[in-house]
Design a protein around this motif. Sequence first.
Motif, short mmCIF file in Angstrom:
data_model
loop_
_atom_site.label_atom_id
_atom_site.label_comp_id
_atom_site.label_asym_id
_atom_site.label_seq_id
_atom_site.Cartn_x
_atom_site.Cartn_y
_atom_site.Cartn_z
N GLY A 1 0.79 -1.23 0.00
CA GLY A 1 0.00 0.00 0.00
C GLY A 1 0.82 1.29 0.00
O GLY A 1 0.28 2.35 -0.29
N HIS A 2 2.10 1.21 0.31
CA HIS A 2 2.87 2.45 0.32
C HIS A 2 3.16 2.91 -1.11
O HIS A 2 3.11 2.12 -2.06
N THR A 3 3.44 4.18 -1.24
CA THR A 3 3.64 4.74 -2.58
C THR A 3 5.01 5.43 -2.67
O THR A 3 5.57 5.85 -1.66
N VAL A 4 5.50 5.53 -3.87
CA VAL A 4 6.76 6.22 -4.13
C VAL A 4 6.55 7.13 -5.34
O VAL A 4 6.07 6.67 -6.38
N ALA A 5 6.90 8.40 -5.20
CA ALA A 5 6.76 9.33 -6.32
C ALA A 5 7.72 8.96 -7.43
O ALA A 5 8.88 8.64 -7.17
N CYS A 6 7.24 8.95 -8.65
CA CYS A 6 8.11 8.59 -9.78
C CYS A 6 7.85 9.50 -10.97
O CYS A 6 8.20 9.18 -12.09
N GLY A 7 7.23 10.64 -10.72
CA GLY A 7 6.86 11.52 -11.82
C GLY A 7 8.02 12.34 -12.35
O GLY A 7 9.09 12.40 -11.76
#
Lengths: 160, 393
Positions: free
Chosen positions: B341-347
Amino acid sequence: MTSERFAALAEKYMDTIYRLAYSCTRSTADADDVTQEVLIHLYREEKDFQSDEHVKNWLMKVTINQCRMLFRSPWRKAEPIDDYAETLQMENEDQVELFTLVMGLEKKYRVVIHLFYYEGYSVKEISELLKIPEKTVRTRLFRARAKLKNILTEEVSDND
Amino acid sequence: MTDRERIQAAFSHLHASPEDLTEVMKMTRENRTRMKLATRRIVTTGLAAVMLLGAGIAGYAIGNSFHNRQQEQLRAKYHVEENPTNDFTEFSLPEEASDGRGMTLLSSFHTGDDLKVYVDVSPVEPEEVENCFRFDSQLSDEGWRFLSYDFDIDGVHPIYGTAQIYSPDSEYAVERERVEETEEDVRQRYLREAYDAETKTLTLLCHLFTEDLPEDGSIELHVYSSDNFVPNSETYECISEIHHDFGTVSVPITSPEVKTLLFSEPKALKDETGTMQAEITGIELSSGSISWLANIQDAESIFGRFEGDDTELAAYQQTKIEWIYFLRDATADAELIFADGHTVACGGINGEHDAENGSVHLVRNLPDNVNIHDVKAISIFGETYCFDEADGK
């Protein structure tokens, strides 16, 4: 290998060798060179091929290796694909466009496209022929399809 | 008609020349080989001989303790323990103390976009390393003199690139504006992290781009230091000579692990004025980078190799920058969603490959490598897409 057996196999597979060599090299002169070299290997090969499929697989591997050797050469000369396409007497403009677009791809993409779509090899078989992981074959098919998005429309499933 | 049938129909027009077989029959009868290919092999052998000469340097003995320390640091840098990935390779060190002069292959990491190869080279005098960071002292009325650590691959000269002095925190050239350190601090840090005075060994990072690498097998990496002299800063013509040759190592090439997503409908992007339009057709994720596959009209003229003259260069760069800003902003909100469920910014994007056939790969290097097997989906353009399926949900 006897001369008769060699002549029969050469007649049967020389177009197959040439098409793969052209897909690799994008040069008619280099494809001719590779075809001749592969046929010489076949003539000298003493392996006891168990079936035509076995011969074909062996020829594909030798062709790929011969093309790799060519790419180490510093004096390869590119030929215009359009000029060659015009000499092929294709049936319609769609075929010319498809051929030109596929041949316009980088080598690593056009070779997997050729092996997958033209020769009908599976991802696993291409992986063995090119000695690269299956995931790399899938990535290359994926990228090639993304580049040819408007031309190729079907998905490549995991079972291919 | 299926794709396969269409390709078979188009390619079936290719035929080998009947002369190929005639020529082969003639050669087999005469028991001769093809002169043209034989000549090519001689050239290949010649190149190999040159490479062996480069590698044949003898020297004094050192142990492996510094190599071990650097490998340990690299394992930590890439979070190998907690985030195992096949894209990180640690190479075996020589079992016995080797001669100190030359090069030792430490580790490599394939980000998906490029291959980072870490090597130790020796001997390097301490003043050489120090001079790499003394920019001002290298300038004089005569010009600019500096030392660089360069490398080429597969025996093809001239240089492929300049190796960076390794630092666990920064892999870019020293950007003094970016760090709150004095020039002396930076110099001391690099000496501490990348250099061993006892064995005169320096750790370098060689950056290789995936598109330049062979399909499989290995490359021969040749590293040397160069004395460079720029007599005129206006023309920036650089005169270089090899200062010290550290030899050649064979680096195995492994293809990176990749997760892909091909959108069933390309995502259309447009700037406010409608002058810049692109279609994102797919995404590739590897442990160190994410690539956006974009179709852009005239992509080659924007992202292809510049082939104009000097008067056109500024306009080319301006156009390219505007496009990069547009695409960076359009993809800025992207986030990877992991199984827990955790997220990592990759934009965003911070690089691109040369465009081809109207298509370009836009790359964002991830700040920390990720375990792609744990990544389930990506949030982008206001929707969530699972990597195993191409439709938003």
